[in-house]
Design a protein around this motif. Structure first.
Motif, mmCIF file in Angstrom:
data_model
loop_
_atom_site.group_PDB
_atom_site.id
_atom_site.type_symbol
_atom_site.label_atom_id
_atom_site.label_comp_id
_atom_site.label_asym_id
_atom_site.label_seq_id
_atom_site.Cartn_x
_atom_site.Cartn_y
_atom_site.Cartn_z
ATOM 1 N N VAL A 1 12.580 38.301 12.169
ATOM 2 C CA VAL A 1 12.834 36.855 12.071
ATOM 3 C C VAL A 1 13.930 36.388 13.006
ATOM 4 O O VAL A 1 14.095 35.201 13.225
ATOM 5 N N HIS A 2 14.706 37.318 13.549
ATOM 6 C CA HIS A 2 15.840 36.879 14.372
ATOM 7 C C HIS A 2 15.635 37.241 15.828
ATOM 8 O O HIS A 2 16.469 37.871 16.460
ATOM 9 N N ASN A 3 14.480 36.858 16.320
ATOM 10 C CA ASN A 3 14.147 37.154 17.700
ATOM 11 C C ASN A 3 14.166 35.857 18.496
ATOM 12 O O ASN A 3 13.543 34.873 18.118
ATOM 13 N N PHE B 1 14.048 31.492 25.006
ATOM 14 C CA PHE B 1 14.370 32.741 25.699
ATOM 15 C C PHE B 1 15.882 32.884 25.732
ATOM 16 O O PHE B 1 16.578 31.964 26.134
ATOM 17 N N ASP B 2 16.407 34.020 25.318
ATOM 18 C CA ASP B 2 17.867 34.175 25.281
ATOM 19 C C ASP B 2 18.444 34.406 26.679
ATOM 20 O O ASP B 2 17.795 34.985 27.546
ATOM 21 N N HIS C 1 15.697 39.809 26.743
ATOM 22 C CA HIS C 1 14.244 39.667 26.753
ATOM 23 C C HIS C 1 13.673 40.027 28.120
ATOM 24 O O HIS C 1 14.380 40.052 29.121
ATOM 25 N N CYS C 2 12.367 40.261 28.124
ATOM 26 C CA CYS C 2 11.683 40.570 29.371
ATOM 27 C C CYS C 2 10.714 39.441 29.686
ATOM 28 O O CYS C 2 9.943 39.021 28.819
ATOM 29 N N THR C 3 10.763 38.971 30.924
ATOM 30 C CA THR C 3 9.890 37.847 31.278
ATOM 31 C C THR C 3 8.419 38.244 31.204
ATOM 32 O O THR C 3 7.558 37.400 31.016
ATOM 33 N N ASP C 4 8.148 39.546 31.328
ATOM 34 C CA ASP C 4 6.751 40.016 31.248
ATOM 35 C C ASP C 4 6.127 39.659 29.903
ATOM 36 O O ASP C 4 4.912 39.536 29.787
ATOM 37 N N ASP C 5 6.964 39.534 28.880
ATOM 38 C CA ASP C 5 6.432 39.303 27.533
ATOM 39 C C ASP C 5 5.974 37.865 27.327
ATOM 40 O O ASP C 5 5.247 37.566 26.375
ATOM 41 N N PRO D 1 0.892 29.231 32.473
ATOM 42 C CA PRO D 1 0.104 28.015 32.680
ATOM 43 C C PRO D 1 1.009 26.816 32.946
ATOM 44 O O PRO D 1 2.131 26.752 32.438
ATOM 45 N N ALA D 2 0.526 25.877 33.753
ATOM 46 C CA ALA D 2 1.288 24.658 33.995
ATOM 47 C C ALA D 2 1.519 23.970 32.655
ATOM 48 O O ALA D 2 0.700 24.052 31.758
ATOM 49 N N GLY D 3 2.635 23.290 32.538
ATOM 50 C CA GLY D 3 2.932 22.644 31.266
ATOM 51 C C GLY D 3 3.709 23.540 30.319
ATOM 52 O O GLY D 3 4.073 23.141 29.229
ATOM 53 N N THR D 4 3.959 24.780 30.750
ATOM 54 C CA THR D 4 4.785 25.674 29.937
ATOM 55 C C THR D 4 6.252 25.483 30.318
ATOM 56 O O THR D 4 6.601 25.514 31.496
ATOM 57 N N TRP D 5 7.070 25.254 29.333
ATOM 58 C CA TRP D 5 8.506 25.110 29.556
ATOM 59 C C TRP D 5 9.236 26.208 28.804
ATOM 60 O O TRP D 5 8.871 26.529 27.687
ATOM 61 N N VAL D 6 10.251 26.763 29.462
ATOM 62 C CA VAL D 6 11.050 27.793 28.805
ATOM 63 C C VAL D 6 12.456 27.245 28.582
ATOM 64 O O VAL D 6 13.079 26.735 29.514
ATOM 65 N N VAL D 7 12.909 27.296 27.344
ATOM 66 C CA VAL D 7 14.238 26.792 26.997
ATOM 67 C C VAL D 7 15.197 27.965 26.831
ATOM 68 O O VAL D 7 14.921 28.902 26.079
ATOM 69 N N VAL D 8 16.294 27.920 27.561
ATOM 70 C CA VAL D 8 17.288 28.996 27.508
ATOM 71 C C VAL D 8 18.629 28.433 27.030
ATOM 72 O O VAL D 8 19.305 27.739 27.785
ATOM 73 N N PRO D 9 18.995 28.673 25.776
ATOM 74 C CA PRO D 9 20.331 28.253 25.341
ATOM 75 C C PRO D 9 21.361 29.232 25.888
ATOM 76 O O PRO D 9 21.127 30.444 25.879
ATOM 77 N N ALA D 10 22.477 28.725 26.385
ATOM 78 C CA ALA D 10 23.450 29.627 27.004
ATOM 79 C C ALA D 10 24.866 29.203 26.657
ATOM 80 O O ALA D 10 25.211 28.029 26.735
#
Lengths: 142, 228
Positions: free
Chosen positions: B152-154, B88-89, B94-98, B5-14
């Motif tokens: 808990v560590h996902n 998201f790591d 991880h799988c983007t499908d999830d 949905p619009a307004g969804t942001w995915v944060v990826v620490p790298a």
């Protein structure tokens, strides 16, 4: 060498401690050192002064507390004081790390927001104009 | 192009993820328009690689740890007006499908926090020692935080805007996972776990936490709790 019944070590140490104590009083009076901190350091210095001028006093205290000798008592107290000191330094270090993180975060967010507001200047294949790290600049013609 | 949905942001620490980051980000960009990368002071070309894919690339001038990078990304996403923030790591585990399954309950207003769980889902080839360590972490969390979770560590999570606003990760390093669970408990916001897949590869394992490091994480967490 014997003055007022004291050896050289005692004499030098007691004068030095008294001098630091006097300096502390001045600093507290001027407001350069907070009263609570000043009181804590004053107590430590006073205890050191007593222990130097009346060496028997630590032994008497040690026997009273059930510790063998005064020197043992002093070394136990030193160990405890060092642990407390390490802990305090560790807490300060954590606070410092925290501050650095907040600063780094502020920088990262601000510069990203700034680059974004400059519009589509960021190329699809390269870094922002200001990034001079090697290998970031787009290859000519890419 | 976006499934989420619009307004969804995915944060990826790298951090030093130049080998995987670009592929991970390209996959993410297929399902989400707003992908934030926080390069945590990498020594390699992670930042440049991220910029090739997303305009939302942030860079920590100094390495501060994954917890700090997550917090930076979440704050940035909120500033940009995100209504749902996912994490998201970057190592490709991880799988983007999830993601859709994580975001859906929040959009439906059913809960504010959705956590991915590998033990509800299919974890591919978890090494036994790592499994033991993760299970110990789960048990520890149940005892200390009194929140019943299966994982808990996902790194795969989703927060509604109001939940994300409550997130305040103070631990820069890895104890943030437990800290986040404490936030779940303290805010009292409704949460749920959904099954997700974890791909254990040699790369993600090498990048992941060593078993020994769990003790350091534990120490971090205990000190944080004691001093807060």
């Amino acid at each position: 060498m014997n003055v007022l019944g004291m050896g050289l070590f005692q004499l030098v140490m007691s004068v030095a401690i008294a001098a630091v104590l006097a300096l502390l009083l001045v600093l507290v009076a001027r407001g350069a050192v907070r009263r609570r901190e000043g009181a804590a350091w004053g107590a430590v210095l006073l205890a050191a002064f007593v222990a130097v001028v009346w060496p028997d006093s630590t032994s008497r205290l040690a026997r009273f507390l059930g510790v063998g000798r005064g020197a043992d008592l002093a070394s136990y107290l030193t160990a405890v004081a060092m642990l407390v000191g390490f802990w305090m330094v560790y807490l300060r270090l954590r606070a410092l790390r925290r501050d650095v993180t907040l600063l780094v975060r502020r920088l990262a967010i601000d510069s990203a927001a700034q680059t974004l507001s400059q519009g589509p200047a960021r190329t699809a294949d390269g870094g922002p104009p200001g990034d001079r790290r090697p290998g970031v600049s787009p290859a000519p013609g890419s | 192009m976006s499934d989420l949905p619009a307004g969804t942001w995915v944060v990826v620490p790298a951090y030093n993820e130049e080998r995987t980051i670009e592929r991970v980000l390209r996959e993410l960009c297929l399902v989400c328009d707003h992908v934030v990368v926080v390069d945590d002071g990498s020594a390699d070309q992670t930042y440049a690689a991220a910029l090739r894919v997303t305009p939302y690339a942030l860079r920590h001038a100094i390495n501060r740890g994954q917890g700090a990078a997550l917090q930076t990304g979440i704050e940035f996403a909120l500033l940009q007006g995100a209504s749902v923030v996912c994490t998201f790591d970057a190592d490709g585990q991880h799988c983007t499908d999830d993601l859709a399954a994580l975001v859906q309950p929040i959009m439906a207003g059913e809960c504010d926090i959705v956590l991915g769980s590998r033990f509800l889902g299919r974890a591919e080839d978890i090494p036994p020692l790592r499994r033991l360590c993760l299970k110990a972490g789960i048990l520890f969390t149940r005892m200390v935080s009194r929140v019943r979770l299966t994982d808990v560590h996902n790194g795969l999570r989703a927060f509604s805007r109001r939940a994300a606003e409550r997130v305040e990760i103070n631990n820069d390093r890895m104890a943030h996972a437990s800290e986040l669970i404490d936030i779940v408990r303290d805010t009292g916001l409704p949460f749920r776990e959904v099954p997700v897949r974890i791909r254990y590869t040699d790369y993600s394992l090498a990048k992941g936490q060593s078993v020994l490091n769990s003790f350091r994480i534990l120490f971090d967490y205990v000190v944080d709790r004691v001093t807060s």
